[in-house]
Design a protein around this motif. Structure first.
Motif, PDB file in Angstrom:
ATOM      1  N   LEU A 337       0.811  -1.218   0.000  1.00  0.00           N
ATOM      2  CA  LEU A 337       0.000   0.000   0.000  1.00  0.00           C
ATOM      3  C   LEU A 337       0.843   1.267   0.000  1.00  0.00           C
ATOM      4  O   LEU A 337       0.342   2.338  -0.349  1.00  0.00           O
ATOM      5  CB  LEU A 337      -0.918   0.009   1.228  1.00  0.00           C
ATOM      6  CG  LEU A 337      -1.955  -1.120   1.287  1.00  0.00           C
ATOM      7  CD1 LEU A 337      -2.552  -1.201   2.688  1.00  0.00           C
ATOM      8  CD2 LEU A 337      -3.034  -0.885   0.255  1.00  0.00           C
ATOM      9  N   LYS A 338       2.107   1.134   0.376  1.00  0.00           N
ATOM     10  CA  LYS A 338       2.979   2.294   0.511  1.00  0.00           C
ATOM     11  C   LYS A 338       4.187   2.134  -0.401  1.00  0.00           C
ATOM     12  O   LYS A 338       4.726   1.039  -0.546  1.00  0.00           O
ATOM     13  CB  LYS A 338       3.436   2.451   1.969  1.00  0.00           C
ATOM     14  CG  LYS A 338       2.300   2.523   2.975  1.00  0.00           C
ATOM     15  CD  LYS A 338       2.828   2.460   4.397  1.00  0.00           C
ATOM     16  CE  LYS A 338       1.690   2.409   5.404  1.00  0.00           C
ATOM     17  NZ  LYS A 338       2.178   2.257   6.801  1.00  0.00           N
ATOM     18  N   THR A 348       3.191  -2.013  -6.469  1.00  0.00           N
ATOM     19  CA  THR A 348       2.658  -1.314  -5.310  1.00  0.00           C
ATOM     20  C   THR A 348       1.418  -0.527  -5.713  1.00  0.00           C
ATOM     21  O   THR A 348       1.312  -0.022  -6.840  1.00  0.00           O
ATOM     22  CB  THR A 348       3.703  -0.363  -4.700  1.00  0.00           C
ATOM     23  OG1 THR A 348       3.116   0.284  -3.558  1.00  0.00           O
ATOM     24  CG2 THR A 348       4.164   0.676  -5.701  1.00  0.00           C
ATOM     25  N   LEU A 416      -8.972   1.623  -0.055  1.00  0.00           N
ATOM     26  CA  LEU A 416      -7.832   1.903  -0.923  1.00  0.00           C
ATOM     27  C   LEU A 416      -7.629   3.400  -1.125  1.00  0.00           C
ATOM     28  O   LEU A 416      -6.484   3.879  -1.203  1.00  0.00           O
ATOM     29  CB  LEU A 416      -8.007   1.200  -2.267  1.00  0.00           C
ATOM     30  CG  LEU A 416      -7.880  -0.329  -2.254  1.00  0.00           C
ATOM     31  CD1 LEU A 416      -8.211  -0.916  -3.623  1.00  0.00           C
ATOM     32  CD2 LEU A 416      -6.483  -0.752  -1.815  1.00  0.00           C
ATOM     33  N   ALA A 419      -5.835   4.322   2.134  1.00  0.00           N
ATOM     34  CA  ALA A 419      -4.551   3.664   2.449  1.00  0.00           C
ATOM     35  C   ALA A 419      -3.478   3.919   1.394  1.00  0.00           C
ATOM     36  O   ALA A 419      -2.278   3.799   1.701  1.00  0.00           O
ATOM     37  CB  ALA A 419      -4.777   2.162   2.608  1.00  0.00           C
ATOM     38  N   THR A 420      -3.850   4.235   0.169  1.00  0.00           N
ATOM     39  CA  THR A 420      -2.840   4.407  -0.900  1.00  0.00           C
ATOM     40  C   THR A 420      -2.551   5.866  -1.210  1.00  0.00           C
ATOM     41  O   THR A 420      -1.736   6.139  -2.092  1.00  0.00           O
ATOM     42  CB  THR A 420      -3.294   3.714  -2.189  1.00  0.00           C
ATOM     43  OG1 THR A 420      -4.491   4.358  -2.677  1.00  0.00           O
ATOM     44  CG2 THR A 420      -3.580   2.243  -1.941  1.00  0.00           C
TER      45      THR A 420
END
Length: 423
Positions: A337-338, A348, A416, A419-420
């Motif tokens: 996610l990072k 990613t 998402l 988190a992204t």
């Protein structure tokens, strides 16, 4: 990048080797026992110095998981992938020195003939193929299995043995011999094969059992390993023992003559996808879902050198209670996610919203995806999981997965987005 994440653990006799960004699907040891090659779900293969516990070369070529590897007698290495291709490499690194493309489906297994002249491959396209390593030939095709061929091996006399999803083990005559193959019908799909110097065949699969078959296909003995499918086998150098690994993480050492389980490896407790004996028979190398290549004493089952047995950190721990995070949990083996976490088997997802498909830096996308005109946003991500990757993005390497609940798709999209987002 994977190469920057490799850890040199320092000193001799290291029990674990880190480097893969996904499960280790295959491992083989060089004839001199000094080097190992591993293949990963992250689409790479790695050449390891076993005693130093360090990666010497990262081999990048395949457009899919590297499901099978082999160490050749002449010092070269072979890798095979779900992209249907076989690549031959030297220890000097660089690109492959030869590429073999003929299979129309993922390759699941490789084997080298006793004289080192032939390489055999097993594929989910329903065939096995035998290739002359010196080049100059199209290879022999074996295509009587009803479904995927999961494993391939050579008998000491050069005959080929195959194991398939159709629950058969087939022993094929030498090229030019018109005799029918010997067929043994077992009770479950065959995942793995190993061959002894006297021609006995060890076969194992979905019903948790290793079976020992005579060259005429008769079953001599059966050994239940653990309540999980057996997915890897390897015969000890002296032929007296078989190492068997399961999807549940158990690895057992079986005495071939008696069928007695001599010992079990102490862990690792996750699916063990691959294993190989080192010359001499005192040590086993394994690869599994923890992304590590590990070393074990075959005599005691204990790890060689220091080892960390703890579970990997949960990348979703900070999102406890978030429904979207729970839906995403099926994706964490392939995606981070990072941006700081790099890539795994898939690119990613950091910054994915507003990004055109197949444009994440430093990731090898399939050609069909590069030609698509999709921008990832709440609508397109929801549609991807509504209709499924195979229909929405034909040619993708992404495993087929649909989310049939509209509420779960919406929860995933909202998760998402949070988190992204760049931090």
């Amino acid at each position: 990048m994977l190469a920057t994440a490799l850890l040199l653990l320092g000193g001799p006799a290291q029990a674990q080797m880190r480097g893969h960004g996904g499960p280790v699907r295959a491992v083989a040891v060089s004839p001199d026992g000094r080097m190992a090659i591993s293949g990963g779900f992250d689409q790479t293969a790695i050449l390891w110095d076993i005693e130093a516990g360090v990666a010497r070369k990262v081999l990048r070529f395949h457009d899919g998981a590297v499901n099978a590897v082999a160490a050749l007698p002449d010092g070269r290495f072979a890798t095979a992938s779900e992209d249907g291709r076989i690549a031959l490499w030297t220890s000097a690194g660089g690109g492959p020195v030869q590429v073999i493309s003929a299979h129309e489906g993922p390759i699941a297994g490789l084997a080298v003939s006793p004289d080192g002249a032939l390489l055999a491959s097993a594929s989910w396209d329903g065939t096995a193929r035998i290739w002359p390593l010196a080049g100059g030939g199209a290879g022999r095709v074996i295509e009587e299995h009803k479904g995927p061929v999961n494993a391939v091996a050579f008998l000491p006399d050069g005959r080929v043995v195959t194991g398939g999803h159709d629950a058969t083990v087939r022993i094929w005559p030498l090229a030019g011999d018109t005799a029918a193959p010997v067929t043994a019908q077992l009770s479950s799909p065959v995942n793995a094969l190993a061959i002894a110097a006297d021609g006995e065949v060890a076969a194992a699969g979905a019903d948790f059992t290793v079976r020992f078959l005579a060259p005429d296909g008769a079953v001599r003995a059966e050994v239940e390993i653990a309540p999980a499918p057996v997915i890897a086998l390897d015969m000890s150098p002296d032929g007296a023992r078989v190492a068997a690994a399961t999807a549940g993480g158990a690895v057992a050492i079986v005495e071939r003559a008696t069928g007695r389980i001599l010992n079990r490896l102490v862990g690792p407790g996750l699916p063990v996808w691959s294993l190989a004996w080192r010359p001499g028979g005192a040590e086993i190398v394994t690869g599994g879902s923890d992304r590590l290549v590990r070393r074990w004493s075959a005599e005691t089952g204990a790890p060689v050198g220091p080892i960390a047995m703890s579970q990997l950190a949960d990348p979703l721990a900070e999102y406890a209670g978030d429904r979207g995070a729970e839906v995403f949990r099926a994706c964490v083996a392939c995606h981070t996610l990072k941006s700081s976490e790099g890539e795994r088997a898939g690119p990613t997802l950091a910054g994915v919203f507003g990004r055109r498909i197949a444009t994440a830096p430093d990731y090898r996308y399939s050609e069909p995806l590069r030609k698509m005109d999709i921008v990832w946003d709440a609508r397109t991500i929801a549609e991807l999981f509504d209709v499924g990757p195979a229909r929405y993005t034909p040619g993708t390497k992404m495993p087929e997965q649909r989310i049939t609940s509209a509420a779960d798709r919406e929860a995933l999209v909202q998760f998402l987005q949070r988190a992204t987002a760049p931090r």
